[in-house]
Design an enzyme around this catalytic site. Sequence first.
Site, mmCIF file in Angstrom:
data_model
loop_
_atom_site.group_PDB
_atom_site.id
_atom_site.type_symbol
_atom_site.label_atom_id
_atom_site.label_comp_id
_atom_site.label_asym_id
_atom_site.label_seq_id
_atom_site.Cartn_x
_atom_site.Cartn_y
_atom_site.Cartn_z
ATOM 1 N N HIS A 285 0.816 -1.218 0.000
ATOM 2 C CA HIS A 285 0.000 0.000 0.000
ATOM 3 C C HIS A 285 0.855 1.276 0.000
ATOM 4 O O HIS A 285 0.666 2.168 -0.817
ATOM 5 C CB HIS A 285 -0.880 0.032 1.262
ATOM 6 C CG HIS A 285 -1.623 -1.216 1.554
ATOM 7 N ND1 HIS A 285 -2.842 -1.522 0.999
ATOM 8 C CD2 HIS A 285 -1.334 -2.241 2.386
ATOM 9 C CE1 HIS A 285 -3.279 -2.679 1.470
ATOM 10 N NE2 HIS A 285 -2.382 -3.147 2.305
HETATM 11 O O1 RIB Z 1 -4.326 -0.347 5.352
HETATM 12 C C1 RIB Z 1 -2.983 -0.296 4.946
HETATM 13 C C2 RIB Z 1 -2.228 0.698 5.751
HETATM 14 O O2 RIB Z 1 -2.243 0.321 7.121
HETATM 15 C C3 RIB Z 1 -0.726 0.766 5.386
HETATM 16 O O3 RIB Z 1 -0.257 2.058 5.621
HETATM 17 C C4 RIB Z 1 -0.089 -0.199 6.349
HETATM 18 O O4 RIB Z 1 1.260 0.120 6.664
HETATM 19 C C5 RIB Z 1 -0.918 0.029 7.576
HETATM 20 O O5 RIB Z 1 -0.411 1.179 8.243
#
Ligand code: RIB
Length: 364
Positions: A285
């Site tokens: 992500h």
């Molecule tokens: O939902 C994904 C996010 O939540 C990303 O930033 C991961 O590192 C967690 O922080």
Amino acid sequence: MAIGAGPRKTGGVSQTGYGAGTIARMHSALPGRVPLIVDVDTGIDDSLALLYAVASDEAELLAVTCSAGNVDARQVAENTRAVLELAGRPDLEVALGREVPLARPLETTPETHGPRGIGYAELPPARMPLSTRHSADLIIEAARARPGEITMVTLAPLTNLAVAVLREPALPRLLRRLVVMGGSYRSPGNTAPTTEWNVYVDPEAARVVFAAFGDPSLPARPLALGLDVTERAKLTPEHLERLAALAGDDAAAPKSPIIRYLVDALRFYMEFHSRYDGFYGAFIHDPLALAASLDPALVRAEALTVEVELGGTFTTGETVTDWRRVWRKAPNVDVAVEADATTFMNRFVERVARLAAARAGVAS
Ligand code: RIB
Ligand code: CA
């Protein structure tokens, strides 16, 4: 100032907006280097985003601020400094700030990133100092010093950006743009049926940030990359093998520090995805959001009205999105609806491999 589909020119990025319901035009790549402040809850994919930022010539990485989320804030600060040292950037300022959400107890996710937040990886204890500045003060002072130039990228719960904008309401006008990894705008949540982790941990902070940065009087809106697009950034064992080989190493028996780190951290993260998402790989992500802050052309966004649910029995932290414009309210967020995941994954592999090769012979 935040980016978006607002009708304005910013440093070669021409955007033409058509009002509510606008399809935010594909942004062209920004000319020159992009001054960044990145907020993290390092975390495995946060650490990959930091490696990508250090490996990207167009990134002028100014500082990193640490928020609690995947692990507690002090562990985030330890991990962040250790990863930046691994990447050869012990010179960067890394700051702590508020260590708990604005209005609710901190929840962490050891099952996702490991009890220390970097999976099975082991890194030498950080030697670089922690900043004496509070994260919020660092963000405000940097934005005042370079008005209209800095891109703020949040890869974590929005606790510290919320504190910053509450302390300095002019912050959205002082920053060039805001890019958020957070929310889920028409995809299922990853923390509850309708909520994404970063917003779930501190929904009050998300409400504050979306309200402040989505003010319709601002020339543009923040760019939000939710699970809708970040779950298309799927790192596979084959990507990791290719990255290691490009770095002159072997993922099966890594020798260089960065490849060894990636193999050990991602093994934990891929085991998690195998259990919870049905595939042995990893949604990365944060690196996608970081990459989009450097090259907005990687995503296509739609100007939408988004509200953060705070009082839901089952939906607190949901980023409620008015896809049919029934509220008839001015859009406050540019929501990424498409991403060029292939181009991004190739860039990620090539750039991090280049960094790993360059660091191979250097003790971190
Ligand atoms: O939902 C994904 C996010 O939540 C990303 O930033 C991961 O590192 C967690 O922080
Ligand atoms: Ca994160």
